[in-house]
Design an enzyme around this catalytic site. Sequence first.
Site, PDB file in Angstrom:
ATOM      1  N   LYS A  45      -3.227  -1.871  15.875  1.00  0.00           N
ATOM      2  CA  LYS A  45      -2.858  -1.039  17.236  1.00  0.00           C
ATOM      3  C   LYS A  45      -4.151  -1.198  17.954  1.00  0.00           C
ATOM      4  CE  LYS A  45       0.670   1.592  14.648  1.00  0.00           C
ATOM      5  NZ  LYS A  45       0.566   1.828  13.639  1.00  0.00           N
TER       6      LYS A  45
ATOM      7  N   GLU B  82       1.130  -1.518   0.077  1.00  0.00           N
ATOM      8  CA  GLU B  82      -0.200  -0.196  -0.268  1.00  0.00           C
ATOM      9  C   GLU B  82       0.507   1.384  -0.142  1.00  0.00           C
ATOM     10  OE1 GLU B  82      -1.152   2.051   3.667  1.00  0.00           O
ATOM     11  OE2 GLU B  82      -1.216  -0.126   4.098  1.00  0.00           O
TER      12      GLU B  82
HETATM   13  N1  PSU Z   1      -3.156   1.380  10.817  1.00  0.00           N
HETATM   14  C1  PSU Z   1      -1.334   1.341  11.360  1.00  0.00           C
HETATM   15  N2  PSU Z   1      -0.861   2.070   9.742  1.00  0.00           N
HETATM   16  C2  PSU Z   1      -1.036   2.725   8.663  1.00  0.00           C
HETATM   17  C3  PSU Z   1      -2.408   2.185   8.635  1.00  0.00           C
HETATM   18  C4  PSU Z   1      -3.131   1.790  10.078  1.00  0.00           C
HETATM   19  O1  PSU Z   1      -1.164   1.076  11.499  1.00  0.00           O
HETATM   20  O2  PSU Z   1       0.009   2.953   8.168  1.00  0.00           O
HETATM   21  C5  PSU Z   1      -3.615   3.296   7.495  1.00  0.00           C
HETATM   22  C6  PSU Z   1      -3.342   2.019   6.515  1.00  0.00           C
HETATM   23  O3  PSU Z   1      -3.553   2.712   5.385  1.00  0.00           O
HETATM   24  C7  PSU Z   1      -4.732   1.768   6.615  1.00  0.00           C
HETATM   25  C8  PSU Z   1      -5.493   3.298   7.077  1.00  0.00           C
HETATM   26  O4  PSU Z   1      -5.767   1.195   6.418  1.00  0.00           O
HETATM   27  O5  PSU Z   1      -4.769   3.294   7.561  1.00  0.00           O
HETATM   28  C9  PSU Z   1      -6.618   2.771   7.443  1.00  0.00           C
HETATM   29  O6  PSU Z   1      -6.829   4.371   7.753  1.00  0.00           O
HETATM   30  P1  PSU Z   1      -9.023   4.652   8.735  1.00  0.00           P
HETATM   31  O7  PSU Z   1      -8.797   4.615  10.253  1.00  0.00           O
HETATM   32  O8  PSU Z   1      -9.233   5.928   8.525  1.00  0.00           O
HETATM   33  O9  PSU Z   1      -9.931   3.949   7.927  1.00  0.00           O
END
Ligand code: PSU
Length: 304
Positions: A163, A28
């Site tokens: 996390k 990604e």
């Molecule tokens: N959690 C992490 N590192 C990340 C992300 C999430 O530990 O880089 C990033 C990923 O791209 C994930 C996105 O798909 O954040 C999720 O964002 P949201 O919680 O806004 O859906």
Amino acid sequence: MDYLKNYLSVSPEVQEALAEKRPVVALESTIISHGMPYPQNVETAMNVEKIIRENGAVPATVAILGGKLTVGCTADQIEYLGQKGLAVTKASRRDLPVLLSRREDGATTVTTTMIGAALAGIRVFATGGIGGVHRGAETTMDISADLEELAETPVLVVCAGAKSILDLGLTLEYLETRGVPVIGYGTEELPAFYTRTSGFKVDYRLDTPKEIADAFRVKLECGLRGGMLVTNPIPEEYSMDPEYINANINAAIEECNRLGIHGKQTTPYLLDKIQKLTGGDSLKANIQLVYNNARLGAKIAAEL
Ligand code: PSU
Ligand code: MN
């Protein structure tokens, strides 16, 4: 989603690998533009590609560039995404219509990377952490679109768990409801990104890349829809003290709530705040767990 293929651009190297049925691993770009500071983000992204090659697979970094869902970014494109950082739109499923029609750029989250991978015919995707059900979601309703994508799109995602900025228990409940198997690689415990344990159990412990590939193949062959989540604990030597990291995560969440940050800003804000509070220790752990997931992703792709 056939029409979406008109907006797809797959690199010649990835096309060739797929045509010859060689293993390919998707990666990604939100982790590059929004997940780490420059220049560590670019350095990490390039090392991840190298690790995947060393383990016998072809890397395919996914991003939206000039309105094309690009599968297999070049080194220059990765440098561009890393340097531009937060100025690149974080692109989830709901962002695709406007970004594609305006021919803009976007950093793909787990959601849109899965979409690009599936369209191109890639079955394995390695990253750091996924989005999930946020703490307090019972009032904010902040649940990452990543979970819905895992339920719908046939791509296996290797991560280091989630996390504890998230509510891990509710995240597991959501995945169960939506029929997404949660596998622990060599562990019964759901890893919590910086730490190898969380107090929550995965659905199944599988000990080899082959067993994981076999289960996913059955899922695909049987048309069971959606992906699979493989959680790979951070290597012991890089794992962090749970009390230390959780205290910092709690402080970051408090600050986030105090500032009234919400929506798509929440996750990037928390990632950045945790990195600042831990003086870069968490970034080191983050980088190593991504490398570890790249290795496992390449092995699973080879077995598939
Ligand atoms: N959690 C992490 N590192 C990340 C992300 C999430 O530990 O880089 C990033 C990923 O791209 C994930 C996105 O798909 O954040 C999720 O964002 P949201 O919680 O806004 O859906
Ligand atoms: Mn959200």
